[in-house]
Design an enzyme around this catalytic site. Structure first.
Site: not given
Lengths: 521, 521
Positions: B295, B256
């Site tokens: 994020c 990720e």
């Protein structure tokens, strides 16, 4: 001599520069040549993305399924012609060729049915809606939509029809255009199938391209929406996975590579019992069908110590009856391996395996082949190696000899022991257990499960219905962890996931229902 | 000064050699040190595999779920202490810290509930049984069993509690032991949580290990049954994916990474409307919460050309009201970024972004921080950059500036145009659309879907219930294609798949039912 062309950017293109020669593996007679020199791979992919992608995405699943049915029908209508090519170019017996070609049509028509069942949708609604807040209004729903890229399929030499079709079926049903690259040595089958599909105008422009010859730099043009599905050697899998653009852009990769599939005979399955006979038949089929060149073929035969010698003897007796030779010849039961390189590799592998134990049948030396010119053809004898029980058999568990070769490995008869020995293979596509003892079977199955993509439960009760562990079924997943490449294909709807992006929708329920096509509630 | 220890092979171990110093990012005062020198990583992994794995696999899902609940309870019981650590070591405001720590407990307890719902099973029965032959006897059933390896979790600095917990929850519920490595700079939170879990004896031995300091050679010891889940920079993701043993053994990797998340304002959402206000609030939260170090934070703000100037002005007005400073100080709304390196990276990024357009607020220069020693602390101003419509804004779509920074990008108001502009980001974790026009929303959502792991539909109707697009929910998948790393985590049951091996069982139905625990039929 026939020059095979590639089908790219909506047109047939002949490669320039040095071409590779395709031969009849039984006679070494050159029969065609092919190459991809001069083909603009970037342009080929872009054509698929920009023409084939939108055309497929505009169709419903049912419509895409109808395309697959039409593909299957075209292959079926030209089955004899394709079987002849497989015999000539693949070293296949007619039975081997049917296995390949009928596997292709069956997989295409199975996915055609899945498409029909999915009906008018253009993407998949994944699971139930989820209430995210205190009231039902704040809602979540997963969907899976076609990726916007192209699927590059790199297929192995052993199944030029089936390999092509099983990958293409899933990608096209998902709505993703395909660039398919068969192994050059046996490319005539996939080439002819593509010719037929193009001739009949079965697919929208850009939905299917074919590269006959080297893959060239095609993979270097892949980006974040593209995928690669590869079947072949672990070494090539490593090369693909190591490519800088593949890593940088998170290009999805599915690898189906080496596998040391095992068949475990239960201690209850006494010689002469139906279960024992079923087991012998499956081992024999896997050793000799396609000259053992199946990624799912049984390589390691685990038999209880008390039965191992009998298993060896019974297999040897049956292997002795196998006529090896030119598959065009009547009465030949097993053809050659596919190429000179494969022959060398198999012979080398037999030499290494034999160091782990004893040759019970066959070996690496030259074989008398029926109907082949003297000294010609890539023939090898069916070969059985026997090892002692225990751990000191490193090659048995680490080298897949891709030919008509298997090893008999005695074990204690305990399920844990069987599973532990099999697990030394480091991950496989399929292993099987032959027993009528349900408790034994259950223990073995759960011991094998973490290391496999499929486990086959061989009971005499399914002997008549079963195609054996070596047959990949479209509704069951195919792939395996570790040495087997860590991939997964097929499995009905499961196979579509690789070609689609799963996305969670989060918001107001009526709006999400509008997007997914449900009625607002 | 406090030395943080690692917890490996069932014992606390202090690193030898050079230690890294952890500081308070608001004052640069050193507060702890840590290192993994001298720790035998191979032994640490083997302990997890051989002790933790069997212990977890012996438990039912309900029992594993109870472990997660106990983990959540321990964190909850020491919440204040952990929040204090997050403020000191993470530069978090108390609100930021709560977001992290409550995210951890919520995710753990959500997965505890999933475990409870799965009940007495030890593996997952995947989908319906499948009739494979003409009679129901020849049967197929997919199951998913825990992998036999270890899960190495490499977490980002921004969510030391949540990142730790969300990955651990899924692995432990799946039955796979965890070796967790928090980012060293903000490791005090994960370290303290692990201390508490060990002290209270919450988990079986080997189920959870912690590495505080460099990852050393831990990944080089991974094999075919192991997995790595990594959250962090794309560059580190590339390094992990390129490792020879990871490639060779098909080690499963979930990455990720970077993401240029976008928020699209619909042309119907006029300034002053509820939808417009909801949109502004979400953008503002994402820019300033955790100093923009999420994020999932909105990086690109797409506004119709007619509204873009107003959006810019309204955001500037709100950003002006944000007090930047030492988060230990009353009234501070935004703390520093996490490290000196991050500060430099953010400043450099702002410089590059500004070349694409104009600074509307903030910038890379030093900022007046409340309550911090003069010239100390890793502070940066919230920063808004405005670009012209059109393609000539390369940095906007290619560089994630991991701080309180966003860009206003005008677009035509057409859904296709919005989706196309967002897709230039090359794949993201989440994007959002704010509109009450269902047709517009549906078009944008389907345009965004192939490029995202999640799409947030921002309607005023969910404004009160919604935590905004920046919050990862345990029941929805988290991840994204391409630049975002190509991974997928969470999503309820879906998240377990990464830690399990799916295997197709093929055979006689009564025997398969015995394995899966169904009654024979």
């Amino acid at each position: 001599m026939l020059t095979l062309r590639s089908y790219v950017a909506g047109a047939w293109a002949e490669g320039t520069g040095t071409l590779q020669t395709l031969v009849n593996p039984a006679t070494e007679e050159p029969i065609a040549r092919a190459g991809t020199g001069g083909i603009d791979m970037g342009k080929a992919l872009e054509h698929a993305r920009s023409k084939g992608g939108p055309a497929l995405r505009a169709l419903t699943f049912a419509e895409r399924g109808a395309l697959l049915k039409a593909m299957s029908d075209v292959i079926q209508a030209h089955r004899d012609e394709i079987l002849d090519l497989a015999v000539r170019n693949g070293g296949n017996t007619r039975g081997d060729a049917k296995f390949d070609v009928d596997g292709a049509t069956f997989t295409l028509s199975s996915y055609a049915q899945i498409g029909q069942a999915l009906g008018d949708a253009r993407f998949v609604v994944d699971g139930e809606g989820i209430q995210l807040g205190r009231t039902p209004r704040f809602h979540g729903q997963h969907i899976a939509v076609p990726r916007r890229g192209v699927a590059v399929h790199i297929n192995a030499f052993n199944f030029p029809a089936w390999g092509f079709a099983e990958k293409a079926a899933v990608a096209i049903l998902a709505g993703v255009p395909v660039v398919s690259k068969p192994a050059t040595s046996s490319a005539m089958v996939a080439h002819r199938i593509t010719e037929l599909l193009v001739e009949k105008g079965v697919l929208p422009e850009g939905a299917l391209s074919l590269l006959v010859g080297s893959a060239g730099d095609v993979l270097e043009h892949l980006g974040p929406q593209d995928v690669v599905a590869f079947t072949g050697s672990g070494d090539t899998g490593v090369k693909i996975r190591s490519m800088a653009n593949v890593i940088r852009h998170s290009v999805r990769i599915n690898v189906e590579a080496d596998s040391l599939n095992a068949a475990i005979l239960g201690p209850d399955a006494a010689p002469g019992s139906d279960t024992y006979d079923f087991f012998l038949k499956d081992v024999l089929r896997d050793m000799t069908q396609k000259a053992g060149q199946k990624c799912t073929a049984i390589r390691r035969v685990l038999a209880p110590m008390s039965t191992a010698a009998q298993v060896r003897d019974d297999l040897v007796e049956r292997l002795r009856a196998i006529t090896v030779g030119n598959p065009a010849q009547e009465g030949v039961r097993m053809g050659p391996v596919a190429t000179a390189d494969q022959l060398q590799d198999v012979r080398e592998g037999i030499g290494q395996l034999a160091k782990d134990g004893r040759l019970a049948f066959g070996g690496a030396t030259e074989v008398q082949a029926v109907g082949a010119p003297a000294g010609k053809g890539f023939f090898v004898s069916p070969t059985l190696v026997e090892v002692d029980a225990g751990a000191a058999a490193p090659t048995v568990h680490s080298r897949e000899v891709f030919g008509p070769v298997a090893t008999v490995v005695p074990y204690s008869g305990q399920p844990d022991d069987a599973a532990e020995i099999v697990s030394r293979g480091g991950g496989g596509l399929v292993s099987s257990v032959y027993s009528e003892d349900t408790a034994f079977t259950a223990d073995v199955v759960l011991g094998l499960a973490p290391f496999h993509g499929r486990v086959f439960l061989g009971s005499a009760k399914i002997a008549e219905a079963s195609p054996g562990p070596g047959t990949v079924l479209p509704l069951l997943v195919h792939g395996g962890p570790g040495r087997a490449g860590g991939g997964e294909e097929l499995g009905g709807l499961r196979g579509l996931a690789f070609y689609m992006q799963r996305v969670a929708l989060e918001g107001s329920r009526p709006v999400i229902d509008r997007v997914t096509g449900n009625k607002a509630t």
